[in-house]
Design an enzyme around this catalytic site. Structure first.
Site, PDB file in Angstrom:
ATOM      1  N   LYS A 116     -12.014  -1.985  -0.513  1.00  0.00           N
ATOM      2  CA  LYS A 116     -11.168  -2.967  -0.283  1.00  0.00           C
ATOM      3  C   LYS A 116     -11.798  -4.300  -0.120  1.00  0.00           C
ATOM      4  O   LYS A 116     -11.620  -5.632  -0.646  1.00  0.00           O
ATOM      5  CB  LYS A 116     -10.052  -2.855   1.047  1.00  0.00           C
ATOM      6  CG  LYS A 116      -9.173  -1.550   0.873  1.00  0.00           C
ATOM      7  CD  LYS A 116      -8.465  -1.459  -0.194  1.00  0.00           C
ATOM      8  CE  LYS A 116      -7.548  -0.556  -0.357  1.00  0.00           C
ATOM      9  NZ  LYS A 116      -7.879   0.636  -0.723  1.00  0.00           N
ATOM     10  N   LYS A 158      -9.396  -4.231   8.616  1.00  0.00           N
ATOM     11  CA  LYS A 158      -8.909  -3.230   7.627  1.00  0.00           C
ATOM     12  C   LYS A 158     -10.093  -2.375   7.064  1.00  0.00           C
ATOM     13  O   LYS A 158     -11.369  -2.915   7.016  1.00  0.00           O
ATOM     14  CB  LYS A 158      -8.358  -4.164   6.573  1.00  0.00           C
ATOM     15  CG  LYS A 158      -7.262  -4.795   7.141  1.00  0.00           C
ATOM     16  CD  LYS A 158      -6.422  -5.692   5.675  1.00  0.00           C
ATOM     17  CE  LYS A 158      -5.615  -4.625   4.894  1.00  0.00           C
ATOM     18  NZ  LYS A 158      -4.805  -5.466   3.945  1.00  0.00           N
ATOM     19  N   GLY A 164      -2.464   3.515   2.606  1.00  0.00           N
ATOM     20  CA  GLY A 164      -1.346   4.096   3.338  1.00  0.00           C
ATOM     21  C   GLY A 164      -1.324   3.810   4.700  1.00  0.00           C
ATOM     22  O   GLY A 164      -0.802   4.244   5.479  1.00  0.00           O
ATOM     23  N   LYS A 201      -7.370 -12.752   7.175  1.00  0.00           N
ATOM     24  CA  LYS A 201      -6.694 -13.691   7.835  1.00  0.00           C
ATOM     25  C   LYS A 201      -5.102 -12.916   7.800  1.00  0.00           C
ATOM     26  O   LYS A 201      -4.717 -12.655   6.826  1.00  0.00           O
ATOM     27  CB  LYS A 201      -6.628 -15.115   7.023  1.00  0.00           C
ATOM     28  CG  LYS A 201      -5.463 -15.938   7.744  1.00  0.00           C
ATOM     29  CD  LYS A 201      -5.710 -16.257   9.149  1.00  0.00           C
ATOM     30  CE  LYS A 201      -4.634 -17.468   9.598  1.00  0.00           C
ATOM     31  NZ  LYS A 201      -4.804 -17.497  10.973  1.00  0.00           N
ATOM     32  N   HIS A 208       5.755  -8.311   0.595  1.00  0.00           N
ATOM     33  CA  HIS A 208       4.997  -7.397  -0.108  1.00  0.00           C
ATOM     34  C   HIS A 208       5.302  -7.308  -1.313  1.00  0.00           C
ATOM     35  O   HIS A 208       6.288  -6.568  -1.842  1.00  0.00           O
ATOM     36  CB  HIS A 208       4.674  -6.157   0.816  1.00  0.00           C
ATOM     37  CG  HIS A 208       3.844  -5.222   0.391  1.00  0.00           C
ATOM     38  ND1 HIS A 208       3.127  -4.259   0.907  1.00  0.00           N
ATOM     39  CD2 HIS A 208       3.507  -4.786  -0.953  1.00  0.00           C
ATOM     40  CE1 HIS A 208       2.320  -3.516   0.383  1.00  0.00           C
ATOM     41  NE2 HIS A 208       2.611  -3.729  -1.042  1.00  0.00           N
ATOM     42  N   GLU A 287      -4.524  -5.574  -2.507  1.00  0.00           N
ATOM     43  CA  GLU A 287      -5.380  -4.294  -2.715  1.00  0.00           C
ATOM     44  C   GLU A 287      -4.900  -3.887  -4.282  1.00  0.00           C
ATOM     45  O   GLU A 287      -3.946  -4.186  -4.536  1.00  0.00           O
ATOM     46  CB  GLU A 287      -5.403  -3.355  -1.886  1.00  0.00           C
ATOM     47  CG  GLU A 287      -3.851  -2.671  -1.617  1.00  0.00           C
ATOM     48  CD  GLU A 287      -3.810  -1.533  -0.550  1.00  0.00           C
ATOM     49  OE1 GLU A 287      -4.912  -1.539   0.299  1.00  0.00           O
ATOM     50  OE2 GLU A 287      -2.931  -0.646  -0.267  1.00  0.00           O
ATOM     51  N   ASN A 289      -4.324  -0.221  -6.044  1.00  0.00           N
ATOM     52  CA  ASN A 289      -4.120   1.172  -6.135  1.00  0.00           C
ATOM     53  C   ASN A 289      -4.283   1.700  -7.378  1.00  0.00           C
ATOM     54  O   ASN A 289      -3.594   1.501  -8.319  1.00  0.00           O
ATOM     55  CB  ASN A 289      -2.519   1.637  -5.545  1.00  0.00           C
ATOM     56  CG  ASN A 289      -2.591   1.337  -4.111  1.00  0.00           C
ATOM     57  OD1 ASN A 289      -2.901   2.073  -3.115  1.00  0.00           O
ATOM     58  ND2 ASN A 289      -1.604   0.377  -3.843  1.00  0.00           N
ATOM     59  N   ARG A 291      -3.814   4.582  -9.121  1.00  0.00           N
ATOM     60  CA  ARG A 291      -3.023   5.684  -9.302  1.00  0.00           C
ATOM     61  C   ARG A 291      -1.603   5.522  -9.341  1.00  0.00           C
ATOM     62  O   ARG A 291      -1.198   4.392  -9.337  1.00  0.00           O
ATOM     63  CB  ARG A 291      -3.134   6.728  -7.970  1.00  0.00           C
ATOM     64  CG  ARG A 291      -2.490   5.814  -6.834  1.00  0.00           C
ATOM     65  CD  ARG A 291      -2.864   6.797  -5.407  1.00  0.00           C
ATOM     66  NE  ARG A 291      -2.453   5.964  -4.191  1.00  0.00           N
ATOM     67  CZ  ARG A 291      -1.153   5.591  -3.854  1.00  0.00           C
ATOM     68  NH1 ARG A 291      -0.422   5.818  -4.279  1.00  0.00           N
ATOM     69  NH2 ARG A 291      -1.282   5.062  -2.544  1.00  0.00           N
TER      70      ARG A 291
END
Length: 462
Positions: A116, A158, A164, A201, A208, A287, A289, A291
Site C-alpha cells: 500500500k 495502515k 480487508g 491522513k 468509499h 488502494e 485490489n 483480484r
C-alpha cells in the site's frame, strides 16, 4: 482459450467461477478442505480433490498442494477467486514457473499494487490523487510520529501489505500513536507476515468509492463505472451499490480516468478495482485490489459485462471484446451481504447447519451463494453466507426491490444480518443517499434496537 481450470477457492466465488467456465466450455477441477466436502461447488465441478484439513493454512493456502493437484489434473490455469492466495505475488510467480496460467495479474503487478505504501508513491508519480501521508513505509514509531505531526491528526496507521480492514489503527494524538503502532504492527504480522506500516491522513466521514477496471496484455485498459461501498462496519463492507449516487459527470469521468492511470502504472492485466476516498468534490487513491471483488456483481448488473468471463478470456491471451465507448450503465443495482452473524450480540459469527432455506427471486434479482437445505456452514472461514443483488431502473426502485427480497429471504438454523440490512434500507439517511463510511457508527444504536427486537421475537416463537 484455457482448457482446464483449477478453482483454488471455496464458497460462492468458487461456484461463480465454475459456472463461467462451464459456459465457456472450460473443464473445472475444484479443491476443497475436509470441512467443505459437501460444498455445492464440489458437487457441481467436473472433478474435485480434497486438499487437506479444515484449517486454511493446511488447505486453501497451501501453494505446494494446489500446484501439485493442478499438475496432476492437467490444468493449464488456476483461478484464485478472492481472499486466500488471490493477491499472493509468490503464488502467481510459482504458477508461471510451472507453466500454469494464474488467472489474474503478474506477480510483479501484484507487488507494485499490493504494498500500500509503495502503491501510494507510484500513484503520486502517475498523477493519481493520494491522501497526505508517508512517502513509503514508516521506518519506526518515531518516523510515524514525525509524519503524523506534518500532516496533522487524526491519522491512520495502515499495513503496507494489508487488506480487508486488517492492520489499521486510528490515532487522534501523539500520545495514542505508540500503542496503536504496536497493535497495528502485531496484527499486520499475524495477517500478512509483514509488519510494515505507513501513515495516512484520516479523511473523516468520506464516501468509499471504487472503480472496476479491465486490462488485457495487448495494451487495452478500460473502466466499467463506479460503486459506492460506504456502508461498512470496521472496514468490512455490508451493502454496495452501483453506480455511486450523486457524482457529477465531471467527477465520475475524472475518477474513471484516474483508475485507468492506476492500472497502467502497475502494468495490470485482468479484472481489478481501484478504491478511492471521496471527500466532497475531491477524491484520493486508497488502494488497488488485484483480484475480483466480492461486490463485482453490482457492476455486472448495471453494465451487462460478465467480469469472470472477461478474466478467463484475458488469461487466455485474448483481447478485450469491449471498448470504453461500449460501456453503458443502465439502471441501479444494490447488493446485501448476508453474513452468518448476530448483530444483536456484537456481530458474533454464528455458523451452523441450514435447517430451512428460501431465497427470493423475480425480475432483476440475483443470488450468489453455495448454501442449500441441510448444508453446514463451517466455522473455519469467512462468515459470508450469501449475496443478494437487486437491479432496478433507478436507485429507489432498486432499494424497494431489495427490501422485498429481504422480506422473502428465509434461513433457519443460525442467525444472519438480514434484518439488520433490512433496517438500513429503510433508514432516511440511506434512502436520501446521505451515506459515508461513518454511517453505521452514527446510526448503530437505533439499527441494533430493531435487530434485537426481531431476534427476541424469533426466540419467543421457538
Amino acid at each position: 482459450m484455457l482448457k482446464r481450470v483449477l478453482i483454488a477457492n471455496r464458497g460462492e466465488i468458487a461456484l461463480r467461477v465454475l459456472r463461467a467456465c462451464r459456459e465457456l466450455g472450460v473443464d473445472t477441477v475444484a479443491v476443497y478442505s475436509e470441512a467443505d466436502a459437501e460444498a455445492l461447488h464440489v458437487h457441481l465441478a467436473g472433478e474435485a480433490v480434497c486438499i487437506g484439513p479444515a484449517r486454511a493454512a493446511d488447505s486453501y493456502l497451501s501453494q505446494d498442494a494446489l500446484l501439485t493437484v493442478a499438475k496432476a489434473a492437467g490444468c493449464d490455469g488456476i483461478h484464485p477467486g478472492y481472499g486466500f492466495l488471490s493477491e499472493n505475488a509468490d503464488f502467481a510467480d510459482a504458477c508461471a514457473e510451472e507453466g500454469i496460467t494464474f488467472i489474474g495479474p503478474s506477480g510483479s503487478a501484484i507487488r507494485k499494487a499490493g504494498s500500500k505504501s509503495a502503491a501510494r508513491d507510484l500513484m503520486r508519480k502517475a498523477g493519481v490523487p493520494v491522501t497526505p501521508g508517508s512517502a513509503g513505509p514508516a521506518a519506526s514509531v518515531e518516523d510515524a510520529l514525525q509524519t503524523a505531526e506534518e500532516v496533522g491528526y487524526p491519522v491512520l496507521l495502515k499495513a503496507s501489505a494489508g487488506g480487508g480492514g486488517r492492520g489499521i489503527r486510528r490515532c487522534d494524538n501523539a500520545e495514542a500513536l505508540p500503542a496503536a503502532w504496536a497493535e497495528a504492527k502485531a496484527e499486520a504480522m499475524a495477517c500478512f507476515s509483514s509488519g510494515e506500516l505507513y501513515v495516512e491522513k484520516l479523511v473523516e466521514r468520506p464516501r468509499h468509492i471504487e472503480v472496476q477496471i479491465l486490462a488485457d496484455r495487448h495494451g487495452n485498459t478500460i473502466h466499467l463505472g463506479d460503486r459506492d461501498c460506504s456502508i461498512q462496519r470496521r472496514n468490512q463492507k455490508l451493502i454496495e451499490e452501483a453506480p455511486a449516487q450523486g457524482l457529477t459527470p465531471e467527477l465520475r469521468a475524472a475518477m474513471g480516468e484516474a483508475a485507468v492511470k492506476a492500472a497502467q502504472a502497475v502494468g495490470y492485466e485482468g479484472a481489478g478495482t481501484v478504491e478511492f476516498l471521496l471527500d466532497g468534490g475531491h477524491f484520493y487513491f486508497m488502494e488497488m485490489n488485484t483480484r475480483i471483488q466480492v461486490e463485482h456483481g453490482v457492476t455486472e448488473m448495471v453494465t451487462g459485462v460478465d467480469l469472470v468471463r472477461q478474466q478467463l478470456r484475458i488469461a487466455s491471451g485474448l483481447p478485450l471484446d469491449i471498448a470504453q465507448e461500449d460501456v453503458c450503465i443502465q439502471g441501479h443495482a444494490i447488493e446485501c451481504r448476508i453474513n452468518a452473524e448476530n448483530p444483536a450480540a456484537d456481530f458474533l459469527p454464528c455458523p451452523g447447519k441450514v435447517e430451512f432455506l428460501h431465497f427470493p427471486g423475480g425480475t432483476g434479482v440475483r443470488i450468489d451463494s453455495c448454501l442449500y437445505n441441510g448444508c453446514i456452514m463451517p466455522p473455519y472461514y469467512d462468515s459470508l453466507a450469501a449475496k443478494i443483488l437487486a437491479h432496478g431502473a433507478n436507485r429507489l426502485e432498486a432499494i424497494r426491490k431489495m427490501r422485498r427480497c429481504l422480506e422473502e429471504f428465509t434461513l433457519e438454523g443460525f442467525p444472519t444480518n438480514a434484518d439488520f440490512s433490512y433496517e438500513i434500507l429503510y433508514h432516511p439517511a440511506f434512502v436520501r443517499g446521505r451515506c459515508s463510511t461513518a454511517f453505521l457508527e452514527d446510526h448503530l444504536p437505533e439499527l441494533l434496537d430493531f435487530s434485537r427486537r426481531v431476534h427476541e421475537k424469533e426466540a419467543d416463537s421457538v
